[in-house]
Design an enzyme around this catalytic site. Structure first.
Site, short mmCIF file in Angstrom:
data_model
loop_
_atom_site.label_atom_id
_atom_site.label_comp_id
_atom_site.label_asym_id
_atom_site.label_seq_id
_atom_site.Cartn_x
_atom_site.Cartn_y
_atom_site.Cartn_z
N CYS A 169 4.13 2.63 -1.25
CA CYS A 169 4.00 1.87 -2.49
C CYS A 169 2.72 2.16 -3.25
O CYS A 169 2.51 1.59 -4.33
CB CYS A 169 4.12 0.38 -2.20
N HIS A 309 -2.02 -5.74 -7.35
CA HIS A 309 -0.78 -5.33 -6.69
C HIS A 309 0.22 -6.49 -6.79
O HIS A 309 1.37 -6.29 -7.16
CB HIS A 309 -1.04 -4.96 -5.24
N GLU A 320 -5.29 -9.51 -1.11
CA GLU A 320 -6.03 -8.89 -2.22
C GLU A 320 -6.95 -9.87 -2.93
O GLU A 320 -7.97 -9.46 -3.49
CB GLU A 320 -5.11 -8.15 -3.19
N LYS A 341 4.37 -7.27 -11.71
CA LYS A 341 5.56 -7.34 -10.85
C LYS A 341 6.31 -8.65 -11.06
O LYS A 341 7.49 -8.75 -10.74
CB LYS A 341 5.18 -7.17 -9.38
N HIS A 346 9.17 -4.94 -8.10
CA HIS A 346 8.40 -3.97 -7.31
C HIS A 346 9.25 -2.71 -7.13
O HIS A 346 10.15 -2.68 -6.30
CB HIS A 346 8.04 -4.59 -5.96
N PHE A 405 3.05 -0.21 2.56
CA PHE A 405 3.39 -0.15 3.97
C PHE A 405 2.75 1.09 4.60
O PHE A 405 2.69 2.16 3.98
CB PHE A 405 4.90 -0.08 4.15
#
Length: 425
Positions: A169, A309, A320, A341, A346, A405
């Site tokens: 990602c 993110h 974050e 997002k 996403h 990931f």
């Protein structure tokens, strides 16, 4: 003297709008493009919502042969590349093909094409031994993710370095970072950089269902993506692409190009910890942020906006938030932060490039996109997450971050043209 990379063209294919202006209209208005999945029957799955692109390849200018040959992800990328090149005005410039490069990111490659072909070849999964004779002539291309970058290179006539960056990602941030490095080291004068993913298929839904990462909020798709909200319960899958034209700054200025912004810092880290888990202290993301700022000797107080993110999972949003506090100190509480997002979902590897494109447009227009659906803030996410409504805001320096990931953490710093005089460290 180190060469400097600037953005002179932007192309976007995103949920809620095909094209740069349509995408920005959605983001700046705070509308959401999340809905019940229509690309396949989602009934068997736990999460049945996604952010889909209303995409007609013929209307977007692709020929029947291109549509037959290319997976949906490749179609997105080619359409974006066309728009970005046209926007930049570089097509009429005498740039040698061997000085033009492509850096494209993708997390899952040609997922839709591969699954569709497997269903045919295996007789809907009933045959263990598949019959290859039923496959389309371009099946091999679906199995090799680098063909996505090759399609873009063919489209723009790039004969310089061509690469497919696949780091989960963070692919969309890392591909642009790679493109910047090609400019800085002198390997290319122009780089077509970005990312694409079209992962909305049954296999993807099943995979994320298995780890319970996606939202089960199927009754209210429009409000299902809720980054930093107390009631968030997972992310919403999406699809799309964004492509930028990167040029060496002095050359862009000589030809009078419109410059959206300059990419002045990029860094990545890995947590070497867990395939999907994150440490709560956000140390690795914080180190990526600090490194990206240090490259141009920027103090944390120079950051005017953070594109987070912001996936909408419990652990990511807290991770974050901790990273911003760790790397930026008390200034983190003064900076507007938002997650797009919440509006476009996403799109895995593509989202980082879509977010960088959004940052370039935010710098250009001096408007911070909002975090949609943020009505009940999580007490553990206690920064200024720009809820619901876009905000006019003076910006010289913007930070965009990604988390993926495998433990990938990436950070990119963009600056308004002329705002950061520097020599890289």
């Amino acid at each position: 003297m180190t060469k400097r990379a600037v953005i002179t063209g932007v192309g976007i294919v995103a949920p809620g709008g095909v094209g740069r202006e349509a995408a920005w209209d959605l983001l700046s208005s705070g509308r959401t493009a999340t809905r019940r999945i229509s690309l396949f029957d989602p009934a068997p799955f736990r999460s049945r919502v996604a952010a889909e692109v209303d995409f007609d390849p013929a209307a977007a200018g692709l020929t029947p042969r291109q549509v037959r040959r290319m997976d949906r992800a490749a179609q997105f990328a080619v359409v974006c590349a066309r728009e970005a090149v046209e926007d930049s005005g570089i097509a009429g410039e005498p740039v040698p093909p061997e000085r033009t490069a492509v850096a494209l990111g993708s997390a899952v490659g040609c997922t839709m094409g591969l699954e569709e072909e497997y269903v045919v070849l295996s007789d809907s999964g009933r045959r263990w031994l598949v019959d290859h004779s039923y496959g389309v002539p371009h099946l091999y291309g679906y199995m090799v993710p680098s063909t996505l970058a090759v399609e873009v290179a063919h489209e723009v006539g790039a004969e310089g370095p061509v690469a497919l960056i696949s780091t989960g990602c963070t692919s969309g941030l890392d591909s642009i970072g790679h493109g910047v490095q090609l400019i800085e080291e002198g390997s290319a004068d122009v780089v077509i950089a970005g990312a694409t993913d079209a992962p909305l298929s049954p296999i993807t839904a099943a995979c994320f269902d298995a780890i319970r990462a996606t939202t089960p909020n199927n009754d209210d798709p429009e409000h299902a993506s809720r980054p930093f909200d107390r009631d968030r319960d997972g992310f919403v899958l999406g699809e799309g692409a964004a492509v930028l034209v990167l040029e060496e700054k002095a050359a862009a200025e000589r030809r009078g190009a419109r410059i959206y912004g300059e990419i002045v810092g990029f860094a990545g880290r890995s947590n070497a910890f867990h395939m999907t888990g994150l440490k709560p202290d956000g140390r690795e993301m914080a180190e990526a942020i600090s490194s990206a700022l240090d490259q141009v000797k920027l103090d944390p107080t120079a950051v005017d906006y953070i594109n987070a993110h912001g996936s909408g999972t419990k652990q990511n949003d807290r991770h974050e938030t901790a990273a911003f506090k760790r790397s930026l100190g008390e200034h983190a509480r003064q900076i507007p932060v938002s997650s797009i997002k919440s509006m476009v979902g996403h799109s895995l590897g593509a989202i980082g490039s879509i977010e960088v494109a959004a940052c370039a447009l935010a710098l250009d227009r001096q408007v911070v996109p909002p975090t949609a659906n943020l009505k009940n803030p999580d007490p553990d996410c206690d920064l200024d997450y720009v809820p619901l409504v876009a905000r006019e805001h003076r910006m010289d320096v913007v930070l965009s971050v990604g988390s993926g990931f495998g433990g990938f953490q990436s950070a990119m710093v963009l600056a308004r043209p002329g705002a950061v005089p520097y020599e890289r460290s």
